[in-house]
Design a protein around this motif. Structure first.
Motif, short mmCIF file in Angstrom:
data_model
loop_
_atom_site.label_atom_id
_atom_site.label_comp_id
_atom_site.label_asym_id
_atom_site.label_seq_id
_atom_site.Cartn_x
_atom_site.Cartn_y
_atom_site.Cartn_z
N LYS A 103 0.82 -1.22 0.00
CA LYS A 103 0.00 0.00 0.00
C LYS A 103 0.86 1.26 0.00
CE LYS A 103 -4.51 -0.88 1.80
NZ LYS A 103 -5.49 -0.60 2.82
N ILE A 104 1.90 1.22 0.78
CA ILE A 104 2.76 2.40 0.90
C ILE A 104 3.42 2.72 -0.45
CG2 ILE A 104 4.71 1.02 1.81
CD1 ILE A 104 3.97 4.33 3.27
N ARG A 106 2.09 2.07 -3.37
CA ARG A 106 1.05 2.65 -4.23
C ARG A 106 0.87 4.13 -3.95
NH1 ARG A 106 -3.30 -2.25 -3.56
NH2 ARG A 106 -2.22 -3.63 -5.00
N GLU A 107 0.91 4.47 -2.68
CA GLU A 107 0.73 5.87 -2.30
C GLU A 107 1.91 6.71 -2.79
OE1 GLU A 107 -0.15 6.14 1.92
OE2 GLU A 107 -1.73 4.63 1.71
N GLN A 111 1.73 9.79 -5.46
CA GLN A 111 2.27 11.08 -5.02
C GLN A 111 3.29 11.62 -6.03
OE1 GLN A 111 4.22 10.80 -1.23
NE2 GLN A 111 4.54 13.01 -1.07
N TYR A 355 -6.84 14.04 -5.72
CA TYR A 355 -5.59 13.87 -4.98
C TYR A 355 -5.41 15.00 -3.97
CZ TYR A 355 -0.65 13.49 -3.93
OH TYR A 355 0.55 13.39 -3.26
N TYR A 358 -8.12 14.51 -1.06
CA TYR A 358 -8.07 13.35 -0.14
C TYR A 358 -6.66 12.85 0.18
CZ TYR A 358 -12.99 13.22 -1.44
OH TYR A 358 -14.30 13.56 -1.66
N PRO A 360 -2.80 10.94 -0.89
CA PRO A 360 -2.39 9.74 -1.64
C PRO A 360 -3.22 8.50 -1.35
CG PRO A 360 -0.50 10.73 -0.49
CD PRO A 360 -1.71 11.52 -0.10
N ASN A 361 -3.84 8.40 -0.15
CA ASN A 361 -4.52 7.13 0.10
C ASN A 361 -5.86 6.99 -0.62
OD1 ASN A 361 -6.47 8.19 1.78
ND2 ASN A 361 -5.30 7.77 3.65
N HIS A 364 -6.30 3.81 -2.93
CA HIS A 364 -6.83 2.48 -2.55
C HIS A 364 -8.33 2.40 -2.79
CE1 HIS A 364 -2.92 2.19 -0.87
NE2 HIS A 364 -3.17 3.08 0.08
N ARG A 365 -8.98 3.55 -2.72
CA ARG A 365 -10.44 3.53 -2.90
C ARG A 365 -10.82 3.62 -4.38
NH1 ARG A 365 -12.91 8.12 0.19
NH2 ARG A 365 -10.82 8.69 0.84
#
Ligand SMILES: Nc1ncnc2c1ncn2[C@@H]1O[C@H](COP(=O)(O)OP(=O)(O)OP(=O)(O)O)[C@@H](O)[C@H]1O
Ligand SMILES: [Mg+2]
Length: 368
Positions: A103-104, A106-107, A111, A355, A358, A360-361, A364-365
């Motif tokens: 996940k990190i 992807r963020e 970014q 972006y 919200y 970088p996370n 995931h949504r």
């Protein structure tokens, strides 16, 4: 009309990139490894620099980005030099993410795309889903036999069955190493670097029909001569068959695991609902560079058929005829190109506004 989005699949060995035109191969296929020039001047990235050179940098290992600075240089090269984006007028990007990307990571990717490259829209999808799209399906089991890893990922109606996924960190790069060790013994006077070994591997490796055939070839002791680009000649014995066999019999290299088709069957048995198991095993998408080894697909089909019954016919999917010849070699990229033609025009992608609002996370949504 706006230019097509750029689609990128950056692998452990080869980066595939290009504007989303699914009817053709990616415009840019280059080594992921590069040699760094002074001060990281991107124009000086040496495209012939291979990862066996002393000062080479390989931003991706076993499918995961582990050197972000180098990755940023590589992306910059691809966008502005390789594919011709202009600074200040960047377009949209779709990233074919490796299975099991954290996940990190992807963020961090999203970014960099918005903050460093000012992309005009972003989307990311996991590679197995895209490989299944590439052959015109939304369900199927992707078996990606690449350079740094083998990934088995059942995809059901566009979603990965994560509990059933299997990853092995034994693939093309390990086969190259194995060949190197064997040839060092049989040809002790010929020095071969990793690049030469990889070329030899791609030329001589063969997957035989079954293990009985393999035992026969080993017992025969037949040897072929292989001429290197510089004219030197080396002899290659049964190791060329071992390169294909080891994926079915990992115990040949002291790995206590089941072979690739057995793993596939075990993976599919974990899929739910149980009704999806039959369509998945009947739609196997075999992809990745190592799967293009001579005889590999035939062996795979033969082995997986052993798990069939009169009402269950395990089978490897062939890409539709109108697709490019190397669809399976570049399947994640091609699937990405197909998807990009839907996601961006229909505004399903991430925008700079999303972006900024919200952070970088949001990735995931909105993606995956
Ligand atoms: N004919 C062939 N026989 C054997 N191996 C081959 C052949 N052609 C290509 N390969 C191997 O395929 C690998 C590259 O495949 P691919 O492009 O799928 O990997 P990647 O996407 O860079 O890596 P990964 O997905 O594992 O991160 C290399 O190891 C290459 O040597
Ligand atoms: Mg790959």
């Amino acid at each position: 009309m706006a230019a097509e989005a750029i689609v990128i699949d950056a692998g452990s060995r080869l980066l595939k990139a290009g504007f989303a035109i699914p009817e053709q191969d990616p415009q840019l296929v280059m080594q992921t490894a590069m040699t760094k020039a002074d001060e990281g001047d991107i124009d000086k990235i040496d495209l012939n620099g291979d990862d066996w050179k002393e000062n080479a940098v390989n931003p991706i290992e076993r499918g995961a980005i582990h050197d972000w600075e180098a990755m940023e240089d590589l992306w910059r090269y691809v966008f502005y030099t390789g594919l011709g984006w202009e600074v200040g007028n960047e377009g949209q990007i779709l990233i074919a993410d490796s299975l099991l990307t954290r996940k990190i990571a992807r963020e961090k990717t999203v970014q960099l795309m918005f903050e460093t490259f000012n992309v005009n829209g972003f989307y990311a999808v996991e590679q197995p889903v895209l490989s299944v799209y590439a052959v015109g399906r939304i369900s199927g089991c992707a078996v990606d036999v690449g350079h740094g890893k083998i990934d088995i990922a059942p995809v059901w109606e566009g979603g990965i069955q994560h509990n059933a996924v299997k990853r092995f960190e034994y693939a093309g790069q390990d086969l190259t190493e194995l060949l190197g060790a064997k040839l060092a013994k049989s040809n002790p006077h010929t020095k071969l670097d990793g690049f030469a070994l990889e070329q030899i591997k791609e030329a001589v490796a063969v997957s035989l029909d079954d293990s009985v055939d393999y035992e026969k070839k080993v017992a025969d002791g037949s040897v072929i001569e292989h001429t290197l680009p510089d004219g030197r000649v080396i002899s290659v014995g049964s190791e060329r068959y071992t390169l294909g066999e080891v994926l079915y019999q990992p115990s040949l290299v002291e790995i206590q695991e089941y072979g690739i088709t057995e793993q596939l069957v075990r993976s599919l048995s974990l899929c739910s609902p149980a009704e999806c198991q039959k369509p998945l095993i009947e739609n196997i998408v075999l992809c990745g560079g190592t799967s293009t080894m001579k005889g590999f697909e035939a062996r795979f089909q033969k082995e997986v058929s052993l798990h069939g019954t009169p009402s269950l016919r395990p089978s490897v999917v062939k890409p539709p005829e109108y697709m490019p010849e190397r669809t399976l070699q570049y399947s994640a990229w091609i699937g990405g190109a197909i998807l990009a033609k839907v996601v961006f025009p229909q505004n399903q992608h991430l925008t700079k506004g999303d972006y900024d609002e919200y952070g970088p996370n949001i990735v995931h949504r909105k993606c995956y």
